[in-house]
Write a protein that holds these residues in place. Structure first.
Motif, mmCIF file in Angstrom:
data_model
loop_
_atom_site.group_PDB
_atom_site.id
_atom_site.type_symbol
_atom_site.label_atom_id
_atom_site.label_comp_id
_atom_site.label_asym_id
_atom_site.label_seq_id
_atom_site.Cartn_x
_atom_site.Cartn_y
_atom_site.Cartn_z
ATOM 1 N N ASP A 196 -5.344 -41.840 12.669
ATOM 2 C CA ASP A 196 -4.827 -41.273 13.920
ATOM 3 C C ASP A 196 -5.172 -39.805 14.108
ATOM 4 O O ASP A 196 -4.499 -39.081 14.852
ATOM 5 N N GLY A 197 -6.220 -39.325 13.424
ATOM 6 C CA GLY A 197 -6.696 -37.959 13.651
ATOM 7 C C GLY A 197 -5.958 -36.885 12.876
ATOM 8 O O GLY A 197 -6.205 -35.696 13.096
ATOM 9 N N LEU A 198 -5.075 -37.254 11.965
ATOM 10 C CA LEU A 198 -4.359 -36.268 11.157
ATOM 11 C C LEU A 198 -5.239 -35.813 9.991
ATOM 12 O O LEU A 198 -6.092 -36.557 9.520
ATOM 13 N N PHE A 199 -5.009 -34.573 9.522
ATOM 14 C CA PHE A 199 -5.859 -34.030 8.466
ATOM 15 C C PHE A 199 -5.034 -33.101 7.587
ATOM 16 O O PHE A 199 -4.484 -32.105 8.047
ATOM 17 N N HIS A 200 -4.946 -33.450 6.321
ATOM 18 C CA HIS A 200 -4.287 -32.606 5.315
ATOM 19 C C HIS A 200 -5.375 -31.950 4.485
ATOM 20 O O HIS A 200 -6.118 -32.626 3.764
ATOM 21 N N PHE A 201 -5.490 -30.626 4.570
ATOM 22 C CA PHE A 201 -6.513 -29.903 3.822
ATOM 23 C C PHE A 201 -5.910 -29.363 2.528
ATOM 24 O O PHE A 201 -4.945 -28.593 2.548
ATOM 25 N N THR A 202 -6.474 -29.778 1.418
ATOM 26 C CA THR A 202 -6.056 -29.274 0.121
ATOM 27 C C THR A 202 -7.193 -29.534 -0.856
ATOM 28 O O THR A 202 -8.281 -29.955 -0.461
#
Length: 328
Positions: A187-193
């Motif tokens: 759904d277009g979510l993005f967790h950057f780590t």
């Protein structure tokens, strides 16, 4: 300090180690701002030369150990009358060092090098009184800053493609929960780590470019106080670290656990400068997703955060304060 036509002193630029620790990339960024804004002549500690203006020399270091190492490398080329000023990011001594009797300290070259400094600034306000009493060093408080002018700024939420930026120290269970919830969805979510533990940058300058570009395009940035998350047991006290200022300068909504250090309320005193999150990872995931989805809120908070950092917490303001309190 501050001349566009001649140098007003010198600054020791730590050698560009490759790979470089991530903490060192932050210190190097401050050194570059300091050299440029205060018109200081850079000195390479590996090939030191006598500065044209020897009134003042500033050394920026990650630790007291590095401060001493850099001071020793340039000691022979500085005039005796040079005022030597240091700034130490991780400004705490080991337990072994703290146990040394005062009578023995004066016999050690390590302390002789530290005593050479006219003043040493640190961001760990809670430790200063003890360090001055225990070691007799000229230590004073100066908050960490950020290159808001060079790297900060406000980008509207519609252009922020990172839902949650998880750079830095966070609880492991939370990192896993956010990664599963955001990076496995369609759904277009993005967790950057980063799920790789290396802690070194092969190209320090381009690493910082990538760091800033990602942060400027993040809606929510997580930041956790040392007392709430310190997996390696590094920090002996609460303090307001680099990641807070960087996230604010980049116009993010900053959420997590606010440090309890006394100076924090004076530094971050505007509404929603930080947003407290619950302890439960599932609850945190829902809370940050709700914040990130509220475009108007992200824009309102992010714009204020970026402005406050530029007007109050840019490194250049810290340098001006230093010049006022330590005129040359």
């Amino acid at each position: 300090m501050g001349s566009s036509t001649s140098t007003s002193g010198a600054i020791v630029m730590a050698p560009p180690e490759v790979p470089s620790t991530l903490a060192m990339t932050c210190a190097s960024e401050f050194s570059r701002v300091l050299a440029d804004f205060a018109a200081l002549e850079p000195i390479d500690p590996l090939k030191p030369h006598r500065p044209a203006n020897g009134e003042i020399c500033i050394i920026v270091a990650i630790s007291f150990k590095q401060l001493v190492d850099l001071q020793r490398r340039i000691a022979a080329i500085l005039p005796k009358e040079t005022k030597l000023v240091g700034y130490v990011f991780d400004s705490y001594f080991s337990e072994k060092t703290k146990r040394l009797p005062r009578a023995l300290q004066g016999l050690l070259p390590y302390f002789a090098s530290l005593q050479r400094f006219d003043r040493i600034y640190t961001p760990f306000a809670e430790l200063i009184e003890e360090q001055v009493r225990q070691f007799g060093l000229p230590i004073e408080y100066m908050a960490i800053g950020v290159d808001a002018l060079g790297h900060g700024g406000f980008v509207s939420a519609e252009r922020r493609f990172v839902t949650v930026n998880g750079y830095g120290r966070q609880p492991a269970a939370l990192v896993a929960r956010l990664a599963d919830r955001l990076n496995r969805s369609g759904d277009g979510l993005f967790h950057f780590t980063s799920h790789v533990r290396l802690g070194e940058a092969l190209d320090p300058v381009r690493h910082r470019d990538l760091f800033w570009q990602t942060l400027r395009h993040s809606r929510v940035a997580l930041a956790y106080s040392p007392e709430s998350c310190d997996p390696d047991g590094r920090f002996p006290c609460s303090f307001l670290g680099q990641r807070w200022y960087e996230s604010l300068a980049a116009g993010c909504v900053v959420a997590g656990k606010r440090p309890r250090a006394n100076e924090v309320d004076g530094q971050l005193d505007w509404p929603d400068a930080t947003i407290e999150l619950p302890d439960d990872p599932d609850a945190v995931a829902e809370a940050v997703l709700a914040i990130a989805a509220d475009t108007d809120r992200v824009n309102r908070i992010g714009r204020r955060n970026a402005i406050e950092c530029l007007e109050r917490h840019d490194w250049r303001w810290r340098i001006i304060d230093l010049a006022r309190s330590y005129p040359v």
